[in-house]
Scaffold this motif. Sequence first.
Motif, mmCIF file in Angstrom:
data_model
loop_
_atom_site.group_PDB
_atom_site.id
_atom_site.type_symbol
_atom_site.label_atom_id
_atom_site.label_comp_id
_atom_site.label_asym_id
_atom_site.label_seq_id
_atom_site.Cartn_x
_atom_site.Cartn_y
_atom_site.Cartn_z
ATOM 1 N N MET A 124 -33.873 13.046 -71.051
ATOM 2 C CA MET A 124 -32.444 12.925 -71.252
ATOM 3 C C MET A 124 -32.150 11.471 -71.621
ATOM 4 S SD MET A 124 -29.151 13.694 -68.737
ATOM 5 C CE MET A 124 -30.016 14.870 -67.798
ATOM 6 N N THR A 125 -31.335 11.303 -72.648
ATOM 7 C CA THR A 125 -30.988 9.958 -73.082
ATOM 8 C C THR A 125 -29.916 9.368 -72.185
ATOM 9 O OG1 THR A 125 -29.288 10.741 -74.590
ATOM 10 C CG2 THR A 125 -31.521 10.559 -75.478
ATOM 11 N N LEU A 126 -29.787 8.059 -72.270
ATOM 12 C CA LEU A 126 -28.806 7.365 -71.443
ATOM 13 C C LEU A 126 -27.377 7.773 -71.808
ATOM 14 C CD1 LEU A 126 -28.158 5.251 -69.294
ATOM 15 C CD2 LEU A 126 -28.187 3.538 -71.115
ATOM 16 N N SER A 127 -27.102 7.929 -73.099
ATOM 17 C CA SER A 127 -25.741 8.291 -73.507
ATOM 18 C C SER A 127 -25.373 9.694 -73.017
ATOM 19 C CB SER A 127 -25.598 8.208 -75.023
ATOM 20 O OG SER A 127 -26.467 9.113 -75.654
ATOM 21 N N ARG A 128 -26.337 10.610 -73.023
ATOM 22 C CA ARG A 128 -26.068 11.962 -72.507
ATOM 23 C C ARG A 128 -25.812 11.916 -71.002
ATOM 24 N NH1 ARG A 128 -26.753 17.453 -73.580
ATOM 25 N NH2 ARG A 128 -27.573 18.657 -71.838
ATOM 26 N N ALA A 129 -26.600 11.136 -70.284
ATOM 27 C CA ALA A 129 -26.411 11.011 -68.837
ATOM 28 C C ALA A 129 -25.058 10.383 -68.515
ATOM 29 C CB ALA A 129 -27.535 10.179 -68.233
ATOM 30 N N LEU A 130 -24.655 9.382 -69.293
ATOM 31 C CA LEU A 130 -23.342 8.760 -69.076
ATOM 32 C C LEU A 130 -22.203 9.733 -69.376
ATOM 33 C CD1 LEU A 130 -23.897 5.166 -70.481
ATOM 34 C CD2 LEU A 130 -23.585 5.848 -68.093
ATOM 35 N N ALA A 131 -22.366 10.545 -70.423
ATOM 36 C CA ALA A 131 -21.334 11.528 -70.759
ATOM 37 C C ALA A 131 -21.205 12.569 -69.649
ATOM 38 C CB ALA A 131 -21.659 12.196 -72.086
ATOM 39 N N ILE A 132 -22.327 13.046 -69.153
ATOM 40 C CA ILE A 132 -22.298 14.024 -68.063
ATOM 41 C C ILE A 132 -21.679 13.410 -66.808
ATOM 42 C CG2 ILE A 132 -23.763 15.365 -66.493
ATOM 43 C CD1 ILE A 132 -25.604 15.867 -68.923
ATOM 44 N N ALA A 133 -22.071 12.179 -66.502
ATOM 45 C CA ALA A 133 -21.505 11.498 -65.336
ATOM 46 C C ALA A 133 -19.999 11.303 -65.489
ATOM 47 C CB ALA A 133 -22.191 10.151 -65.128
ATOM 48 N N GLY A 134 -19.557 10.992 -66.704
ATOM 49 C CA GLY A 134 -18.127 10.834 -66.952
ATOM 50 C C GLY A 134 -17.358 12.124 -66.717
ATOM 51 N N PHE A 135 -17.908 13.241 -67.172
ATOM 52 C CA PHE A 135 -17.245 14.525 -66.956
ATOM 53 C C PHE A 135 -17.235 14.905 -65.476
ATOM 54 C CE2 PHE A 135 -17.864 15.272 -71.541
ATOM 55 C CZ PHE A 135 -16.583 15.693 -71.850
ATOM 56 N N VAL A 136 -18.305 14.589 -64.765
ATOM 57 C CA VAL A 136 -18.347 14.870 -63.327
ATOM 58 C C VAL A 136 -17.298 14.029 -62.596
ATOM 59 C CG1 VAL A 136 -19.763 14.629 -61.254
ATOM 60 C CG2 VAL A 136 -20.721 15.676 -63.293
ATOM 61 N N VAL A 137 -17.181 12.760 -62.949
ATOM 62 C CA VAL A 137 -16.178 11.888 -62.321
ATOM 63 C C VAL A 137 -14.769 12.381 -62.643
ATOM 64 C CG1 VAL A 137 -15.208 9.560 -62.382
ATOM 65 C CG2 VAL A 137 -17.663 9.871 -62.173
ATOM 66 N N ALA A 138 -14.524 12.791 -63.889
ATOM 67 C CA ALA A 138 -13.205 13.311 -64.267
ATOM 68 C C ALA A 138 -12.887 14.594 -63.494
ATOM 69 C CB ALA A 138 -13.147 13.563 -65.767
ATOM 70 N N GLY A 139 -13.871 15.467 -63.325
ATOM 71 C CA GLY A 139 -13.663 16.698 -62.564
ATOM 72 C C GLY A 139 -13.367 16.411 -61.098
ATOM 73 N N LEU A 140 -14.086 15.462 -60.518
ATOM 74 C CA LEU A 140 -13.828 15.097 -59.125
ATOM 75 C C LEU A 140 -12.454 14.456 -58.958
ATOM 76 C CD1 LEU A 140 -17.322 13.722 -58.072
ATOM 77 C CD2 LEU A 140 -16.252 15.876 -57.362
ATOM 78 N N ALA A 141 -12.044 13.653 -59.932
ATOM 79 C CA ALA A 141 -10.706 13.062 -59.883
ATOM 80 C C ALA A 141 -9.636 14.142 -59.972
ATOM 81 C CB ALA A 141 -10.544 12.048 -61.007
ATOM 82 N N LEU A 142 -9.854 15.133 -60.827
ATOM 83 C CA LEU A 142 -8.909 16.241 -60.943
ATOM 84 C C LEU A 142 -8.807 17.011 -59.626
ATOM 85 C CD1 LEU A 142 -7.088 17.839 -62.928
ATOM 86 C CD2 LEU A 142 -9.056 19.292 -63.321
ATOM 87 N N LEU A 143 -9.940 17.257 -58.991
ATOM 88 C CA LEU A 143 -9.931 17.939 -57.699
ATOM 89 C C LEU A 143 -9.221 17.109 -56.633
ATOM 90 C CD1 LEU A 143 -13.514 19.473 -57.548
ATOM 91 C CD2 LEU A 143 -11.346 20.694 -57.749
ATOM 92 N N ALA A 144 -9.409 15.800 -56.657
ATOM 93 C CA ALA A 144 -8.750 14.930 -55.683
ATOM 94 C C ALA A 144 -7.235 14.927 -55.868
ATOM 95 C CB ALA A 144 -9.298 13.510 -55.795
ATOM 96 N N VAL A 145 -6.788 14.903 -57.117
ATOM 97 C CA VAL A 145 -5.342 14.939 -57.379
ATOM 98 C C VAL A 145 -4.755 16.283 -56.965
ATOM 99 C CG1 VAL A 145 -3.603 14.904 -59.213
ATOM 100 C CG2 VAL A 145 -5.401 13.191 -59.169
ATOM 101 N N GLU A 146 -5.467 17.375 -57.255
ATOM 102 C CA GLU A 146 -4.988 18.703 -56.854
ATOM 103 C C GLU A 146 -4.920 18.816 -55.329
ATOM 104 O OE1 GLU A 146 -3.504 22.529 -57.570
ATOM 105 O OE2 GLU A 146 -3.806 20.858 -58.955
ATOM 106 N N TRP A 147 -5.923 18.275 -54.652
ATOM 107 C CA TRP A 147 -5.917 18.281 -53.181
ATOM 108 C C TRP A 147 -4.725 17.485 -52.650
ATOM 109 C CZ3 TRP A 147 -6.637 14.096 -49.815
ATOM 110 C CH2 TRP A 147 -6.702 14.450 -48.474
ATOM 111 N N ALA A 148 -4.458 16.325 -53.266
ATOM 112 C CA ALA A 148 -3.324 15.509 -52.835
ATOM 113 C C ALA A 148 -2.005 16.225 -53.110
ATOM 114 C CB ALA A 148 -3.350 14.156 -53.551
ATOM 115 N N ALA A 149 -1.934 16.990 -54.193
ATOM 116 C CA ALA A 149 -0.703 17.698 -54.546
ATOM 117 C C ALA A 149 -0.407 18.834 -53.579
ATOM 118 C CB ALA A 149 -0.802 18.234 -55.965
ATOM 119 N N ARG A 150 -1.413 19.415 -52.989
ATOM 120 C CA ARG A 150 -1.216 20.567 -52.101
ATOM 121 C C ARG A 150 -0.982 20.183 -50.644
ATOM 122 N NH1 ARG A 150 -1.799 25.317 -54.641
ATOM 123 N NH2 ARG A 150 -2.777 25.213 -56.694
#
Length: 72
Positions: free
Chosen positions: A1-27
């Motif tokens: 796996m290339t570094l750019s692919r790993a960074l892209a995957i990590a970015g999507f994971v961080v964005a998903g976790l942030a979305l879950l955190a905001v949804e948790w805070a909203a509820r």
Amino acid sequence: MTLSRALAIAGFVVAGLALLAVEWAARRPDSRVPTLGAVVALVMRYDVGGLPVGRLAILLFWFWLGWHFLAR
């Protein structure tokens, strides 16, 4: 796996976790943060001159998501 692919995957994971955190805070009780469903409902009601711009935006978002994650 290339570094750019790993960074892209990590970015999507961080964005998903942030979305879950905001949804948790909203509820939480007495929260002033809108839920994801409330935001989508607001966008879906948006019209410009009788043209359902919000619905088109949601449709294009789903198209983009499917194209990038399911088209291979």
